[in-house]
Design an enzyme around this catalytic site. Sequence first.
Site, PDB file in Angstrom:
ATOM      1  N   SER A 136      22.705   4.483  -0.099  1.00  0.00           N
ATOM      2  CA  SER A 136      22.371   5.911   0.032  1.00  0.00           C
ATOM      3  C   SER A 136      22.583   6.623  -1.304  1.00  0.00           C
ATOM      4  O   SER A 136      21.851   7.536  -1.662  1.00  0.00           O
ATOM      5  CB  SER A 136      23.267   6.556   1.096  1.00  0.00           C
ATOM      6  OG  SER A 136      23.124   5.892   2.322  1.00  0.00           O
ATOM      7  N   ARG A 183       7.611   8.118   2.732  1.00  0.00           N
ATOM      8  CA  ARG A 183       8.536   8.159   3.874  1.00  0.00           C
ATOM      9  C   ARG A 183       7.806   8.409   5.181  1.00  0.00           C
ATOM     10  O   ARG A 183       8.268   8.039   6.239  1.00  0.00           O
ATOM     11  CB  ARG A 183       9.560   9.286   3.680  1.00  0.00           C
ATOM     12  CG  ARG A 183      10.695   8.865   2.826  1.00  0.00           C
ATOM     13  CD  ARG A 183      11.871   9.800   2.947  1.00  0.00           C
ATOM     14  NE  ARG A 183      12.848   9.351   1.995  1.00  0.00           N
ATOM     15  CZ  ARG A 183      13.027   9.899   0.806  1.00  0.00           C
ATOM     16  NH1 ARG A 183      12.332  10.936   0.434  1.00  0.00           N
ATOM     17  NH2 ARG A 183      13.927   9.409  -0.027  1.00  0.00           N
ATOM     18  N   ASP A 243       0.839  -1.191   0.000  1.00  0.00           N
ATOM     19  CA  ASP A 243       0.000   0.000   0.000  1.00  0.00           C
ATOM     20  C   ASP A 243       0.876   1.244   0.000  1.00  0.00           C
ATOM     21  O   ASP A 243       0.492   2.267   0.560  1.00  0.00           O
ATOM     22  CB  ASP A 243      -0.897  -0.005   1.260  1.00  0.00           C
ATOM     23  CG  ASP A 243      -2.364  -0.102   0.877  1.00  0.00           C
ATOM     24  OD1 ASP A 243      -2.706  -1.079   0.210  1.00  0.00           O
ATOM     25  OD2 ASP A 243      -3.136   0.813   1.228  1.00  0.00           O
ATOM     26  N   ARG A 257      20.647  20.739   4.775  1.00  0.00           N
ATOM     27  CA  ARG A 257      20.610  21.448   3.481  1.00  0.00           C
ATOM     28  C   ARG A 257      19.482  22.477   3.458  1.00  0.00           C
ATOM     29  O   ARG A 257      19.660  23.614   3.050  1.00  0.00           O
ATOM     30  CB  ARG A 257      20.425  20.408   2.367  1.00  0.00           C
ATOM     31  CG  ARG A 257      21.107  20.803   1.079  1.00  0.00           C
ATOM     32  CD  ARG A 257      21.221  19.681   0.060  1.00  0.00           C
ATOM     33  NE  ARG A 257      20.237  18.628   0.150  1.00  0.00           N
ATOM     34  CZ  ARG A 257      20.537  17.360   0.378  1.00  0.00           C
ATOM     35  NH1 ARG A 257      21.789  16.986   0.547  1.00  0.00           N
ATOM     36  NH2 ARG A 257      19.577  16.446   0.429  1.00  0.00           N
ATOM     37  N   THR A 276      18.878   6.570   5.461  1.00  0.00           N
ATOM     38  CA  THR A 276      19.439   6.453   6.810  1.00  0.00           C
ATOM     39  C   THR A 276      19.240   7.777   7.565  1.00  0.00           C
ATOM     40  O   THR A 276      19.001   8.830   6.959  1.00  0.00           O
ATOM     41  CB  THR A 276      20.954   6.153   6.758  1.00  0.00           C
ATOM     42  OG1 THR A 276      21.612   7.281   6.173  1.00  0.00           O
ATOM     43  CG2 THR A 276      21.248   4.903   5.934  1.00  0.00           C
TER      44      THR A 276
HETATM   45  C1  LIG Z   1      14.510  -2.917   7.161  1.00  0.00           C
HETATM   46  C2  LIG Z   1      14.987  -2.455   5.820  1.00  0.00           C
HETATM   47  C3  LIG Z   1      14.109  -2.495   4.733  1.00  0.00           C
HETATM   48  C4  LIG Z   1      14.550  -2.095   3.464  1.00  0.00           C
HETATM   49  N1  LIG Z   1      13.689  -2.208   2.401  1.00  0.00           N
HETATM   50  C5  LIG Z   1      14.112  -1.824   1.171  1.00  0.00           C
HETATM   51  C6  LIG Z   1      13.242  -1.948   0.044  1.00  0.00           C
HETATM   52  O1  LIG Z   1      12.097  -2.411   0.162  1.00  0.00           O
HETATM   53  N2  LIG Z   1      13.710  -1.571  -1.173  1.00  0.00           N
HETATM   54  C7  LIG Z   1      14.956  -1.053  -1.349  1.00  0.00           C
HETATM   55  O2  LIG Z   1      15.314  -0.692  -2.467  1.00  0.00           O
HETATM   56  N3  LIG Z   1      15.824  -0.945  -0.292  1.00  0.00           N
HETATM   57  C8  LIG Z   1      15.420  -1.306   0.949  1.00  0.00           C
HETATM   58  N4  LIG Z   1      16.290  -1.214   2.021  1.00  0.00           N
HETATM   59  C9  LIG Z   1      17.664  -0.757   1.792  1.00  0.00           C
HETATM   60  C10 LIG Z   1      17.897   0.683   2.265  1.00  0.00           C
HETATM   61  O3  LIG Z   1      17.208   1.578   1.421  1.00  0.00           O
HETATM   62  C11 LIG Z   1      19.408   0.927   2.288  1.00  0.00           C
HETATM   63  O4  LIG Z   1      19.969   0.030   3.237  1.00  0.00           O
HETATM   64  C12 LIG Z   1      19.739   2.365   2.654  1.00  0.00           C
HETATM   65  O5  LIG Z   1      19.415   3.235   1.599  1.00  0.00           O
HETATM   66  C13 LIG Z   1      21.215   2.538   3.020  1.00  0.00           C
HETATM   67  O6  LIG Z   1      22.041   1.998   2.057  1.00  0.00           O
HETATM   68  P1  LIG Z   1      23.229   1.008   2.483  1.00  0.00           P
HETATM   69  O7  LIG Z   1      22.677  -0.012   3.378  1.00  0.00           O
HETATM   70  O8  LIG Z   1      23.915   0.564   1.245  1.00  0.00           O
HETATM   71  O9  LIG Z   1      24.217   1.905   3.344  1.00  0.00           O
HETATM   72  P2  LIG Z   1      25.328   2.921   2.783  1.00  0.00           P
HETATM   73  O10 LIG Z   1      24.728   3.851   1.822  1.00  0.00           O
HETATM   74  O11 LIG Z   1      26.530   2.162   2.377  1.00  0.00           O
HETATM   75  O12 LIG Z   1      25.676   3.736   4.111  1.00  0.00           O
HETATM   76  C14 LIG Z   1      26.499   3.193   5.163  1.00  0.00           C
HETATM   77  C15 LIG Z   1      26.612   4.251   6.253  1.00  0.00           C
HETATM   78  O13 LIG Z   1      27.213   5.434   5.719  1.00  0.00           O
HETATM   79  C16 LIG Z   1      26.354   6.550   5.907  1.00  0.00           C
HETATM   80  N5  LIG Z   1      26.441   7.446   4.755  1.00  0.00           N
HETATM   81  C17 LIG Z   1      26.412   7.124   3.438  1.00  0.00           C
HETATM   82  N6  LIG Z   1      26.507   8.211   2.680  1.00  0.00           N
HETATM   83  C18 LIG Z   1      26.587   9.271   3.526  1.00  0.00           C
HETATM   84  C19 LIG Z   1      26.690  10.675   3.337  1.00  0.00           C
HETATM   85  N7  LIG Z   1      26.734  11.246   2.138  1.00  0.00           N
HETATM   86  N8  LIG Z   1      26.726  11.479   4.441  1.00  0.00           N
HETATM   87  C20 LIG Z   1      26.666  10.931   5.688  1.00  0.00           C
HETATM   88  N9  LIG Z   1      26.567   9.596   5.914  1.00  0.00           N
HETATM   89  C21 LIG Z   1      26.526   8.788   4.847  1.00  0.00           C
HETATM   90  C22 LIG Z   1      24.972   5.940   6.057  1.00  0.00           C
HETATM   91  O14 LIG Z   1      24.083   6.816   6.747  1.00  0.00           O
HETATM   92  C23 LIG Z   1      25.254   4.673   6.815  1.00  0.00           C
HETATM   93  O15 LIG Z   1      25.386   4.952   8.175  1.00  0.00           O
HETATM   94  C24 LIG Z   1      15.877  -1.625   3.284  1.00  0.00           C
HETATM   95  C25 LIG Z   1      16.750  -1.583   4.392  1.00  0.00           C
HETATM   96  C26 LIG Z   1      16.325  -1.994   5.635  1.00  0.00           C
HETATM   97  C27 LIG Z   1      17.277  -1.948   6.791  1.00  0.00           C
END
Ligand SMILES: Cc1cc2nc3c(=O)[nH]c(=O)nc-3n(C[C@H](O)[C@H](O)[C@H](O)COP(=O)(O)OP(=O)(O)OC[C@H]3O[C@@H](n4cnc5c(N)ncnc54)[C@H](O)[C@@H]3O)c2cc1C
Length: 382
Positions: A130, A240, A89, A373, A363
């Site tokens: 991210s 969100r 949903d 920003r 995150t």
């Molecule tokens: C419970 C859960 C459900 C999810 N469901 C989905 C889903 O349905 N579909 C989907 O596509 N994804 C999903 N995700 C994935 C989620 O969107 C990503 O885990 C998230 O975007 C972070 O990416 P990453 O894990 O690769 O961490 P990274 O991007 O590698 O980040 C690692 C760390 O570095 C920090 N960081 C990175 N860049 C910066 C910056 N520029 N400035 C400051 N800090 C930074 C982050 O905050 C984090 O602490 C899910 C994740 C979880 C935990």
Amino acid sequence: MELTDEQRLIRDTVRALAQKQFAPVAARADKEYRPPVENLKVLAEHGYTGIFLPERYGGAGLGLLETVLVVEQLARSCANTAMLFSCTDGATPRAILQIGSEEIKRRYLPAFAKAELYAAWSMSEANAGSDVGNVQTRAVRQGDHYVLNGSKLWCSAAQVADVFLVLVRLSDEPGMKGVGAVLVERGAAGFSVGRHLDLLGLRGTGMAELVFQDCRVPAESLLLPSGRMKDLLQVLDADRITGNPPICLGLAQAALAQAVQHLKDRIQFGRPLADNQGLQWKLADMAMDIEAARALVYGAAVGLDQGRHSVAQVSIAKTYANEMAVRVTNQAMQLAGAYGLSEEYPFERYFRDARGMSIGYGTTEIHRNSIAREILKGNYLT
Ligand SMILES: Cc1cc2nc3c(=O)[nH]c(=O)nc-3n(C[C@H](O)[C@H](O)[C@H](O)COP(=O)(O)OP(=O)(O)OC[C@H]3O[C@@H](n4cnc5c(N)ncnc54)[C@H](O)[C@@H]3O)c2cc1C
């Protein structure tokens, strides 16, 4: 915030339904890593799926705040159900509604509203977390088809979904400029849902990776051409608020209620733990934290509903709710002593389920970047 009579009715009805039917099986879904998808059928029978969709597509035409109320109450009983609900949903039907063609809307939206089809959305990849603009899964036009190659990670609801909104690279333009979105149906040639991904919490959301090997989808499956990511990001702002933060509210509320019960029931030193003022103050702190988060989340939902869109308000609400849920569920475990860490009690599950919320849907660091920003641009008054 004063809720209307209708909003209170929605909240109370969903709370009662979830407590009666979903709470008793919540621990099993977690233990068995099994998505409780049958709960979505129950919600559909009671008219609680597709609630934000217009009536002409089978929905109830309700706003974001009503969706928040439903997700919060589901999470209070079963966070996995709340997560599945907010996937099917959530972003995919919302994106189809706002940017899809009439043909695509008619094909999918009524089926989502009846829980005949389930949706998931997939952005993340091994090298695009991210940094979403680094998406490398490619979709190349070949005649009247797109051919997809690549793989996706962390897709919630993947094991039960029928329709996937997949972010793909459509052109060589750098970053977000070259990224668009395609709808892929389960069963499409060359598409497979890969291994189950076991995380700390939310183990019953059917999270998996997606694999595309020369996967062919009809050209009409293109939902968003490249160069228009702004349109999709606006959809995600609404999502969100309705998905992740109310799960935090529901989990924290459940943890507080369970902690209160434990402090009343548990006798130490000849009296209930609840008689200790130091522990009472912890309950008060937990309640204040939940109320503050709830005010932010409801406020952001109303702001979006009324078209007073503020990126900072959404990010502040999500970040505060995420961190509040970790604080409150952690405190509840502390109040329950060793019982708090035992799998026989729900405290540790609440904490595990809350923990991932600070990572999913952007995150807390990335949301702090957005808030900062907006402050520096002068868009958010200090
Ligand atoms: C419970 C859960 C459900 C999810 N469901 C989905 C889903 O349905 N579909 C989907 O596509 N994804 C999903 N995700 C994935 C989620 O969107 C990503 O885990 C998230 O975007 C972070 O990416 P990453 O894990 O690769 O961490 P990274 O991007 O590698 O980040 C690692 C760390 O570095 C920090 N960081 C990175 N860049 C910066 C910056 N520029 N400035 C400051 N800090 C930074 C982050 O905050 C984090 O602490 C899910 C994740 C979880 C935990």
